[in-house]
Design a protein around this motif. Structure first.
Motif, PDB file in Angstrom:
ATOM      1  N   HIS A  16       0.811  -1.215   0.000  1.00 42.64           N
ATOM      2  CA  HIS A  16       0.000   0.000   0.000  1.00 42.64           C
ATOM      3  C   HIS A  16       0.851   1.274   0.000  1.00 42.64           C
ATOM      4  O   HIS A  16       0.326   2.360  -0.257  1.00 42.64           O
ATOM      5  N   SER A  38       0.665   6.317   1.743  1.00 40.77           N
ATOM      6  CA  SER A  38      -0.309   5.262   1.470  1.00 40.77           C
ATOM      7  C   SER A  38      -1.642   5.856   1.037  1.00 40.77           C
ATOM      8  O   SER A  38      -2.106   6.830   1.630  1.00 40.77           O
ATOM      9  N   GLN A  78      -7.244   3.472   3.016  1.00 37.13           N
ATOM     10  CA  GLN A  78      -7.744   2.106   3.105  1.00 37.13           C
ATOM     11  C   GLN A  78      -9.062   2.114   3.870  1.00 37.13           C
ATOM     12  O   GLN A  78      -9.336   3.003   4.668  1.00 37.13           O
ATOM     13  N   GLU A 128      -8.636   2.371   7.578  1.00 35.82           N
ATOM     14  CA  GLU A 128      -7.682   3.391   8.007  1.00 35.82           C
ATOM     15  C   GLU A 128      -8.314   4.326   9.038  1.00 35.82           C
ATOM     16  O   GLU A 128      -9.473   4.710   8.922  1.00 35.82           O
TER      17      GLU A 128
END
Length: 466
Positions: free
Chosen positions: A142, A276, A279, A282
């Motif tokens: 990622h 990154s 996500q 996250e």
């Protein structure tokens, strides 16, 4: 904190290697000091009259402050039982491992390495740097960094100079937290770019405030510059704070430049998550927003000097959007053409192999931080520490840190740097009570000696104590 029994222990291999190289370190520092002072003497003996005018920009730029501390040290007479204890400059305490010396020797003898490289650096090293960054910033797929985002420079200071030239024009503004890294302020002043001061405070752990920063942004602001772990305070900015600054920079259409020279000295977590993409699981605080793309806002700076213990070989890194790099390389072509080729060639295949060395060095520095905190006299208060540095409030009422550091150097043989070296003229009150100690410069024995001499100073200076 409890006694020394509470301190983390280094393994036998680590201690042996550190002991083996301590003589190297003492010779290195002594040579630097002797060379500087002899050069200064020769310069002062020369005629100061020239038939031309020096640049006003240079004359308006402050002189490097570390040589002043070495001048203080010249007044101290070291003995075998009372050596000079240097905790001033941020210098690695050990050399790199033998595999690096061997690779450098081979690279220096390769005729191909006498030639130029592309401005952006050796492709193999750029790829290796990107691979290391993917490991450091999360160790998974990622982390979105590629070799095309990387430019290699002749040290991180030069990286900052070239980047400042790329981002801002004379009369523009760049926001710097105070206390500042003095070379950043010197560079901006030299280029005619106005440093705008974002003050940080001891009661907040010397962490910068996004709210105060937002109030400083104007139409002339081109960038916000952060250093974490910080030089000089040692403060480690939490990932959530870095993300908040990234969000602010994106909202206000300015660059966020983060100098992460000391990133490998954070042992408990990745420095941040900006590389990154978002996500599903996250944390909302980890990234600036659900549509975050670091290349639109964020620029990362790094130095090989501390992690790999090769400051004399001058290798730094700029990681930025490929849309920025051609302009950056235009600046680099005028001031370096390319970074030194032999160390690039030597280090490119070694970075994965050097991960244990980097970790071991960081653990040794962390051990020294713990020892320094445990042995520091009670009246000397640590405001923040991390990376190479501890920022300490001295106990002498009504005395500026510069006066304290001068007496420490001249009378006790302890070399450190005052807060005045890291901020504008006219600092006063509590801002001027702080002293930077570099724990990387000394071994455990000398850390303990420094703390004993600080305790002695409370008696021998004859000054009022808090």
């Amino acid at each position: 904190m409890a006694g020394i029994s509470m301190l983390p222990r280094l393994d036998r291999c680590s201690l042996t290697r550190l002991q083996r190289h301590i003589t190297y370190k003492r010779i290195s520092l002594s040579s630097y000091q002797t060379h500087f002072l002899s050069s200064l003497g020769r310069t002062q003996n020369m005629s100061t009259q020239v038939a031309f005018r020096l640049s006003k920009a240079i004359k308006n730029t402050g002189s490097p402050p570390i040589p002043q501390a070495y001048e203080w040290a010249e007044s101290y007479t070291p003995t075998a039982s009372r050596p000079l204890l240097d905790m001033s400059q941020g210098v690695p305490g050990v050399p790199p491992p033998p595999v690096v010396f061997d690779a450098l020797a081979r690279a220096a003898q390769d005729p191909q390495n006498c030639g130029y490289l592309p401005n952006a650096g050796l492709p193999a090293l750029r790829e290796a740097i990107a691979t290391e960054m993917r490991t450091v910033y999360g160790g998974d797929a990622h982390v979105d960094v590629t070799a095309q985002d990387i430019v290699v420079t002749a040290g991180c200071n030069l990286a900052f100079v070239a980047l400042a030239m790329t981002l801002a024009d004379k009369g523009d503004e760049v926001i710097l937290p105070v206390p500042w890294y003095f070379n950043h302020e010197m560079t901006l002043t030299m280029l005619g770019i106005s440093p705008v001061l974002l003050h940080t405070y001891a009661q907040e752990g010397f962490l910068p405030s996004t709210a105060r920063c937002a109030a400083l942004i104007t139409e002339k602001t081109k960038a916000i510059v952060l250093v974490t772990p910080n030089n000089p305070t040692g403060a480690i900015y939490p990932p959530s704070l870095i993300a908040a600054f990234a969000k602010l920079a994106r909202e206000r259409n300015v660059a966020l430049v983060v100098d992460e020279t000391y990133r490998d000295f954070i042992l408990t977590h990745p420095p941040h998550s900006l590389f990154s993409p978002p996500q599903k699981d996250e944390s909302e605080a980890a990234l600036p927003g659900p549509d975050w793309d670091w290349r639109g806002t964020f620029i990362h700076l790094f130095s090989f000097s501390k992690s790999y213990c090769v400051p004399g070989h001058r290798l730094g890194v700029v990681c930025a959007s490929p849309a920025v790099l051609p302009a950056l390389c235009t600046a680099l072509d005028s001031i370096q053409i390319c970074a030194p080729r032999p160390p690039q060639s030597a280090l490119a295949p070694l970075l994965p192999e050097l991960r244990p060395f980097v970790r071991e060095t960081a653990e040794a520095v962390a051990h020294r931080h713990t020892l320094f905190k445990a042995r520091l006299p009670a009246r000397w208060r640590i405001g923040s520490q991390g990376g190479y540095y501890a920022f300490v409030r001295h106990p002498f009422a009504g005395r500026g840190a510069k006066e304290v550091c001068e007496r420490l150097a001249k009378e006790t043989g302890v070399l450190s740097l005052p807060a005045a070296f890291f901020g504008p003229q006219g600092m006063e009150g509590d801002e001027e009570r702080w002293v930077r100690f570099s724990v990387a410069n000394v071994d455990d024995e000398r850390v303990e000696l420094v703390c004993r001499r600080l305790a002695e100073s409370e008696d021998v200076f004859g000054w009022e104590l808090d």
